[in-house]
Design a protein around this motif. Sequence first.
Motif, PDB file in Angstrom:
ATOM      1  N   ILE A 135     -48.581  15.085   1.360  1.00  0.00           N
ATOM      2  CA  ILE A 135     -49.481  16.010   1.063  1.00  0.00           C
ATOM      3  C   ILE A 135     -50.455  16.241   2.227  1.00  0.00           C
ATOM      4  O   ILE A 135     -50.831  17.378   2.700  1.00  0.00           O
ATOM      5  CB  ILE A 135     -50.174  15.967  -0.315  1.00  0.00           C
ATOM      6  N   ALA A 136     -51.021  15.296   2.681  1.00  0.00           N
ATOM      7  CA  ALA A 136     -52.060  15.236   3.870  1.00  0.00           C
ATOM      8  C   ALA A 136     -51.198  15.459   4.921  1.00  0.00           C
ATOM      9  O   ALA A 136     -51.911  16.403   5.807  1.00  0.00           O
ATOM     10  CB  ALA A 136     -52.575  13.885   4.126  1.00  0.00           C
ATOM     11  N   GLY A 138     -48.810  17.632   5.160  1.00  0.00           N
ATOM     12  CA  GLY A 138     -48.379  19.002   4.840  1.00  0.00           C
ATOM     13  C   GLY A 138     -49.663  20.029   5.046  1.00  0.00           C
ATOM     14  O   GLY A 138     -49.788  21.122   5.763  1.00  0.00           O
ATOM     15  N   ALA A 139     -50.669  19.651   4.643  1.00  0.00           N
ATOM     16  CA  ALA A 139     -52.106  20.165   4.893  1.00  0.00           C
ATOM     17  C   ALA A 139     -52.497  20.374   6.355  1.00  0.00           C
ATOM     18  O   ALA A 139     -52.950  21.324   6.913  1.00  0.00           O
ATOM     19  CB  ALA A 139     -53.058  19.588   3.919  1.00  0.00           C
ATOM     20  N   TRP A 142     -51.409  23.101   8.788  1.00  0.00           N
ATOM     21  CA  TRP A 142     -52.042  24.309   8.580  1.00  0.00           C
ATOM     22  C   TRP A 142     -53.456  24.445   9.288  1.00  0.00           C
ATOM     23  O   TRP A 142     -54.050  25.305   9.477  1.00  0.00           O
ATOM     24  CB  TRP A 142     -52.169  24.755   7.296  1.00  0.00           C
ATOM     25  N   GLY A 228     -45.065  22.445   7.001  1.00  0.00           N
ATOM     26  CA  GLY A 228     -46.239  21.905   6.020  1.00  0.00           C
ATOM     27  C   GLY A 228     -46.208  22.317   4.620  1.00  0.00           C
ATOM     28  O   GLY A 228     -46.645  21.370   3.861  1.00  0.00           O
ATOM     29  N   VAL A 229     -45.490  23.317   4.317  1.00  0.00           N
ATOM     30  CA  VAL A 229     -45.374  23.641   2.818  1.00  0.00           C
ATOM     31  C   VAL A 229     -44.273  22.835   2.253  1.00  0.00           C
ATOM     32  O   VAL A 229     -44.364  22.249   1.077  1.00  0.00           O
ATOM     33  CB  VAL A 229     -45.060  24.974   2.598  1.00  0.00           C
ATOM     34  N   ALA A 232     -45.799  19.246   1.630  1.00  0.00           N
ATOM     35  CA  ALA A 232     -46.806  19.054   0.645  1.00  0.00           C
ATOM     36  C   ALA A 232     -45.953  19.372  -0.973  1.00  0.00           C
ATOM     37  O   ALA A 232     -46.307  18.508  -1.650  1.00  0.00           O
ATOM     38  CB  ALA A 232     -47.900  20.295   0.821  1.00  0.00           C
ATOM     39  N   GLY A 235     -44.586  16.034  -1.318  1.00  0.00           N
ATOM     40  CA  GLY A 235     -45.608  14.990  -1.748  1.00  0.00           C
ATOM     41  C   GLY A 235     -45.872  14.984  -3.293  1.00  0.00           C
ATOM     42  O   GLY A 235     -46.119  14.089  -3.916  1.00  0.00           O
ATOM     43  N   LEU A 236     -46.041  16.252  -3.753  1.00  0.00           N
ATOM     44  CA  LEU A 236     -46.346  16.406  -5.100  1.00  0.00           C
ATOM     45  C   LEU A 236     -45.191  16.112  -6.086  1.00  0.00           C
ATOM     46  O   LEU A 236     -45.254  15.484  -6.899  1.00  0.00           O
ATOM     47  CB  LEU A 236     -46.487  18.040  -5.439  1.00  0.00           C
TER      48      LEU A 236
END
Length: 242
Positions: A135-136, A138-139, A142, A228-229, A232, A235-236
């Motif tokens: 997730i990190a 992926g963020a 952006w 990135g999407v 994320a 990760g979720l």
Amino acid sequence: MIFAGIAILMALAWAYTIRLAWNSASMPEALATANTAPWNAADFGFMFVMWAVMMVAMMLPSVTPTVLLFARMRQAREPNGRPYVSPAAFGSGYLLVWSGFSLAATIVNWMLHESGALSSMMGHVVSGTGGVLLIAAGAFQWTPLKHACLEHCRSPLGSLVTNWRNGALGATTMGIRHGIYCLGCCWMLMALLFVLGVMNLSWIAILAGVVLAEKVLPRGETLSRLLGVLLAFWGLWLLASR
């Protein structure tokens, strides 16, 4: 000649990485034992060399166009009486930055090993930690930092002209500067090896391909955001499936 030298170095780095990955895959019991034993100085040195060579294998393809651009610019300036400076000086500065990253990665590798968070000495972290890292990452794809550094790596001509330095030391300094931008662009993707497997050859090749695609494809910025999407959501999914 320059391209041939880069190709040879790249081939040697990939040959070492592939051999090490195959050896680690064929010795799961030894790695499991190594994961429970404290590192000694030899272990730390071995892991640093492994990370450093792996970074050479993964990052050389994407920096090759910039090294060749530097060589053409240097050649154009030689008739003005300036001495010959090998592009190897620029490349050395670039790789010096990634050697610094390799040292940091080795320290993190050691810390994860000592805490028992890795599946093996060259394995991956548990799914919960992996989900957070994905997730990190992926963020990060952006963030303004990512895209400022990516833009520099995709279009290095302006920076080379503006920050040109004469002599071997100047070329090395320019290589370090370019390497810092490249590190700012790609460090989080390299950190994903702790999630995917430090010596997982398939993911090493995929990440190297992603880094190259971001820098050379016409819509590399769009690819970066899309990645990135995907990271994320991955990760979720890992966190939700625990």
